[in-house]
Design a protein around this motif. Structure first.
Motif, PDB file in Angstrom:
ATOM      1  N   TRP A 174       0.764  -1.285   0.054  1.00 18.06           N
ATOM      2  CA  TRP A 174      -0.066   0.066   0.017  1.00 18.06           C
ATOM      3  C   TRP A 174       0.907   1.055  -0.168  1.00 18.06           C
ATOM      4  N   ILE A 175       2.269   1.078   0.261  1.00 17.01           N
ATOM      5  CA  ILE A 175       3.015   2.215   0.088  1.00 17.01           C
ATOM      6  C   ILE A 175       2.888   2.851  -1.342  1.00 17.01           C
ATOM      7  N   PHE A 176       2.824   1.883  -2.316  1.00 20.89           N
ATOM      8  CA  PHE A 176       2.887   2.138  -3.819  1.00 20.89           C
ATOM      9  C   PHE A 176       1.485   2.289  -4.146  1.00 20.89           C
ATOM     10  N   PHE A 177       0.730   1.523  -3.692  1.00 22.65           N
ATOM     11  CA  PHE A 177      -0.947   1.813  -4.337  1.00 22.65           C
ATOM     12  C   PHE A 177      -1.484   3.092  -3.936  1.00 22.65           C
ATOM     13  N   LEU A 178      -1.160   3.570  -2.785  1.00 24.44           N
ATOM     14  CA  LEU A 178      -1.705   5.108  -2.371  1.00 24.44           C
ATOM     15  C   LEU A 178      -1.278   5.974  -3.375  1.00 24.44           C
ATOM     16  N   ASN A 179      -0.232   5.776  -4.194  1.00 27.79           N
ATOM     17  CA  ASN A 179       0.000   6.762  -5.117  1.00 27.79           C
ATOM     18  C   ASN A 179      -0.866   6.905  -6.287  1.00 27.79           C
ATOM     19  N   VAL A 180      -1.544   5.760  -6.598  1.00 26.70           N
ATOM     20  CA  VAL A 180      -2.446   5.556  -7.585  1.00 26.70           C
ATOM     21  C   VAL A 180      -3.643   6.506  -7.932  1.00 26.70           C
ATOM     22  N   PRO A 181      -4.300   6.695  -6.850  1.00 28.17           N
ATOM     23  CA  PRO A 181      -5.723   7.457  -6.939  1.00 28.17           C
ATOM     24  C   PRO A 181      -4.882   9.140  -6.942  1.00 28.17           C
ATOM     25  N   ILE A 182      -4.143   9.313  -6.198  1.00 29.62           N
ATOM     26  CA  ILE A 182      -3.581  10.677  -6.312  1.00 29.62           C
ATOM     27  C   ILE A 182      -2.954  11.006  -7.570  1.00 29.62           C
ATOM     28  N   GLY A 183      -2.268   9.973  -8.348  1.00 25.37           N
ATOM     29  CA  GLY A 183      -1.620  10.195  -9.748  1.00 25.37           C
ATOM     30  C   GLY A 183      -2.623  10.365 -10.786  1.00 25.37           C
ATOM     31  N   VAL A 184      -3.713   9.633 -10.583  1.00 19.85           N
ATOM     32  CA  VAL A 184      -4.920   9.784 -11.558  1.00 19.85           C
ATOM     33  C   VAL A 184      -5.419  11.184 -11.766  1.00 19.85           C
ATOM     34  N   VAL A 185      -5.628  11.535 -10.304  1.00 18.85           N
ATOM     35  CA  VAL A 185      -6.227  13.157 -10.284  1.00 18.85           C
ATOM     36  C   VAL A 185      -5.335  13.917 -10.629  1.00 18.85           C
ATOM     37  N   ALA A 186      -4.153  13.990 -10.381  1.00 21.03           N
ATOM     38  CA  ALA A 186      -3.032  15.029 -10.819  1.00 21.03           C
ATOM     39  C   ALA A 186      -2.823  14.919 -12.146  1.00 21.03           C
ATOM     40  N   ALA A 187      -2.618  13.685 -13.047  1.00 19.78           N
ATOM     41  CA  ALA A 187      -2.749  13.636 -14.329  1.00 19.78           C
ATOM     42  C   ALA A 187      -3.564  14.670 -14.920  1.00 19.78           C
ATOM     43  N   PHE A 188      -4.972  14.358 -14.470  1.00 15.31           N
ATOM     44  CA  PHE A 188      -6.003  15.098 -15.117  1.00 15.31           C
ATOM     45  C   PHE A 188      -5.915  16.702 -14.934  1.00 15.31           C
ATOM     46  N   LEU A 189      -5.615  16.996 -13.738  1.00  8.48           N
ATOM     47  CA  LEU A 189      -5.584  18.352 -13.566  1.00  8.48           C
ATOM     48  C   LEU A 189      -4.385  18.908 -14.199  1.00  8.48           C
ATOM     49  N   SER A 190      -3.041  18.201 -14.519  1.00 12.96           N
ATOM     50  CA  SER A 190      -1.786  18.546 -14.960  1.00 12.96           C
ATOM     51  C   SER A 190      -2.436  18.913 -16.789  1.00 12.96           C
ATOM     52  N   TRP A 191      -2.953  17.961 -17.201  1.00 10.51           N
ATOM     53  CA  TRP A 191      -3.559  18.341 -18.645  1.00 10.51           C
ATOM     54  C   TRP A 191      -4.321  19.189 -18.759  1.00 10.51           C
ATOM     55  N   LYS A 192      -5.361  19.390 -17.850  1.00  9.26           N
ATOM     56  CA  LYS A 192      -6.288  20.630 -17.973  1.00  9.26           C
ATOM     57  C   LYS A 192      -5.587  22.129 -17.603  1.00  9.26           C
ATOM     58  N   PHE A 193      -4.510  22.159 -16.823  1.00  8.93           N
ATOM     59  CA  PHE A 193      -4.197  23.560 -16.158  1.00  8.93           C
ATOM     60  C   PHE A 193      -2.738  23.953 -16.640  1.00  8.93           C
ATOM     61  N   VAL A 194      -1.900  22.724 -16.815  1.00  3.02           N
ATOM     62  CA  VAL A 194      -0.466  23.324 -17.129  1.00  3.02           C
ATOM     63  C   VAL A 194      -0.369  23.619 -18.517  1.00  3.02           C
ATOM     64  N   ALA A 195       0.379  24.651 -18.736  1.00  2.93           N
ATOM     65  CA  ALA A 195       0.512  25.149 -20.170  1.00  2.93           C
ATOM     66  C   ALA A 195       1.928  25.115 -20.550  1.00  2.93           C
ATOM     67  N   ASP A 196       1.901  25.232 -21.920  1.00  6.25           N
ATOM     68  CA  ASP A 196       3.448  24.982 -22.535  1.00  6.25           C
ATOM     69  C   ASP A 196       4.244  26.329 -22.375  1.00  6.25           C
ATOM     70  N   LEU A 197       5.439  26.401 -22.327  1.00  5.61           N
ATOM     71  CA  LEU A 197       6.088  27.705 -22.380  1.00  5.61           C
ATOM     72  C   LEU A 197       6.120  28.279 -23.461  1.00  5.61           C
ATOM     73  N   PRO A 198       5.670  29.759 -23.757  1.00  2.00           N
ATOM     74  CA  PRO A 198       5.649  30.291 -25.166  1.00  2.00           C
ATOM     75  C   PRO A 198       6.851  30.483 -25.908  1.00  2.00           C
ATOM     76  N   GLY A 199       6.902  30.227 -27.163  1.00  2.99           N
ATOM     77  CA  GLY A 199       8.114  31.028 -28.021  1.00  2.99           C
ATOM     78  C   GLY A 199       9.449  29.548 -27.811  1.00  2.99           C
ATOM     79  N   ILE A 200       9.133  28.365 -27.502  1.00  2.00           N
ATOM     80  CA  ILE A 200      10.227  27.570 -27.174  1.00  2.00           C
ATOM     81  C   ILE A 200      10.362  26.812 -28.691  1.00  2.00           C
ATOM     82  N   VAL A 201      11.519  26.869 -29.271  1.00  2.00           N
ATOM     83  CA  VAL A 201      11.787  26.019 -30.330  1.00  2.00           C
ATOM     84  C   VAL A 201      12.105  24.758 -29.956  1.00  2.00           C
TER      85      VAL A 201
END
Length: 525
Positions: A174-201
């Motif tokens: 459960w040391i590792f399993f506890l990461n799973v629900p937190i990670g799923v929520v974090a991945a959803f929020l990351s995709w929705k709210f994290v933006a790419d840096l502007p002007g990066i080549v």
């Protein structure tokens, strides 16, 4: 290959801003927790999967090696894939590998997935810090430093608490399993709210730089993790990896300074304060991780505390960091010289260590309460200005690069602190024990009365004369070992407090120029 300077920088606002910050800092804490959460559960894991004490150490080593290789590359990888994709992908990789670690039923399956978890985790820490820093305009960056500084203190501190509680009350899986629900929520929020840096080549991939970094830093981390177990340079493996680390790091530096598109932009450290900030991050890693490593061992081995007791005791000391956070934020915003704040934090941390160095066999949680309150405030006073120093005046791509190197050095500092304290404690314990043994002799009334008392107690419980005498000497030897360990740990706390004084000249060398904006430490911006 840098952001378009003409582009208008926009900062998130309102709820979106704080969801973004909460997502980033929770991912950083998750990654940092996993650097320490397994430590207190190694005995149960090794028994469950049939691994020896030496073999089970690879569960920690594999994660640490992958982590320390990826962290400095996170800026380049973020530019290559786009920050949104890279951060979200790192969260998903970390989450999936956590699930697979929990499902592992053999040592090498667990080690392999811990390595993959370290790759994902390495992408979280530095990218999270750059996301948080970029969420605030320069005049509000102190707030970002507060949030991230709190995270890097709480993460490693919560690891042993969480690991101890789960070990004592459930299964290590459960040391590792506890990461799973937190990670799923974090991945959803990351995709929705994290933006790419502007002007990066999109950069070219510096294959040689990546290879040399992996060889050099990976070998160095292996040496620090396994050196104590392998008896350092008496081991052919440690000698081989030391040579490999030196060659790899030299080739890495030469390569990065002579290519137009380096994987890690070492040229940033022409700025004196950035170089000093990274060096201070190394020292912070040695101090904070090293002392956090020694205390649980001290109370569990010398005073008989359980893992849960140890974890529960450390909670108030972590919560008081919030007080230190408020103090630091207010003083930085008022334009107080950051060197004064760092020196104050260093002094408070030294006081905490000196207080611990006077522990006795009768010491209890009450004796350690105030030292840990002092540590909580001192840690954040020291960490926050150092974070500001290591990222002062940087944004976008340069910020991500500086953050990656600074975090790598803090991770290496932690490993170095643990390794050095292990060496010191091992030699000091042998020295103390050898000096205590001569006092146990027939001419010393104290030791004679102690042994005779145990012998009589054994005889009263039905043991024969010879057996009573043998048990008395065995118990006396055990008491001697326990006392020697206690004295060794006390000396360890004191020596770290004294070594911390070596950081004072480095802090005084920082160049500080007072400006209208807070937390600006610079030599030429």
């Amino acid at each position: 290959m840098t952001p378009d300077s003409s582009a208008t920088i926009t900062y998130p606002t309102g709820a979106a801003k704080w969801i973004l910050v909460a997502t980033a800092v929770s991912c950083a804490i998750l990654e940092l927790i996993d650097t320490t959460v397994v430590n207190v559960s190694l005995r149960e894991i090794s028994g469950n999967i049939g691994a020896t004490t030496t073999e089970i150490a690879w569960v920690i080593t594999a994660y640490s090696i992958a982590n320390v290789i990826v962290i400095p590359l996170s800026g380049m990888l973020s530019n290559l894939f786009g920050r949104k994709r890279y951060f979200t992908g790192s969260v998903l990789l970390f989450t999936f590998s956590s699930f697979m670690c929990g499902c592992s039923d053999s040592l090498w399956m667990l080690v392999a997935w811990r390595f993959v978890q370290g790759i994902g985790g390495g992408g979280l820490l530095s990218t999270a810090q750059s996301i948080i820093m970029d969420a605030f305009p320069p005049e509000e960056r102190t707030t970002g430093l507060v949030v991230f500084g709190l995270g890097i203190i709480l993460g490693p501190s919560f690891g042993p608490i969480l690991g101890g509680y789960i070990t004592d009350n459930s299964s290590w899986h459960w040391i590792f399993f506890l990461n799973v629900p937190i990670g799923v929520v974090a991945a959803f929020l990351s995709w929705k709210f994290v933006a790419d840096l502007p002007g990066i080549v999109k950069p070219k991939i510096d294959v040689l730089g990546i290879v040399f970094l992996a060889i050099g830093i990976g070998s160095l981390q292996y040496i620090l993790e396994e050196g104590t177990t392998a008896d350092w340079f008496s081991s052919n493996d440690i000698t081989f990896f030391f040579i490999l680390a030196v060659i790899g790091l030299i080739l890495f530096v030469i390569r990065e300074l002579n290519t137009s598109e380096p994987a890690v932009n070492l040229r940033l450290y022409r700025n004196f304060n950035l170089a000093m900030g990274s060096l201070m991050n190394l020292i912070v890693g040695i101090i904070m991780t090293g002392t956090l490593f020694i205390f649980p061992l001290f109370v569990q081995v010398s005073l008989g505390w359980t893992a849960t007791q140890t974890g529960a005791f450390m909670i108030p000391g972590m919560l008081v960091t919030v007080v230190g956070m408020v103090i630091t934020k207010k003083t930085l915003e008022k334009g107080v010289n950051p060197k004064v704040i760092i020196l104050t934090g260093l002094a408070l941390t030294s006081i905490y260590l000196v207080m611990l160095s006077f522990s006795s066999p009768d010491s209890n949680a009450g004796d350690f309460f105030w030292p840990f309150m002092i540590r909580g405030v001192g840690a954040i006073l020291m960490v926050m200005p150092v974070l500001g120093l290591a990222t002062a005046g940087l944004t976008g791509k340069d910020l991500a690069q500086a953050v990656g190197l600074s975090n790598m050095l803090r991770q290496l500092g932690g490993a170095l602190g643990v390794a050095l304290l292990n060496i010191y404690l091992s030699h000091e314990n042998a020295y103390v024990r050898n000096n205590m043994i001569p006092f146990i002799n027939p001419y010393n009334p104290v030791s004679t009365d102690y042994v005779n008392g145990i012998t009589q107690s054994m005889a009263a419980n039905g043991y024969g004369p010879d057996e009573s005498s043998q048990l008395a000497w065995q118990l006396t030897d055990a008491a001697l070992n326990k006392q020697a360990l206690l004295v060794s740990y006390n000396h360890g706390f004191m020596i770290v407090a004294l070594i911390m004084l070596l950081a004072v000249p480095l802090i005084l060398m920082i160049r500080y120029k007072e400006t209208a904006a807070p937390v600006v430490m610079t030599d030429a911006h």
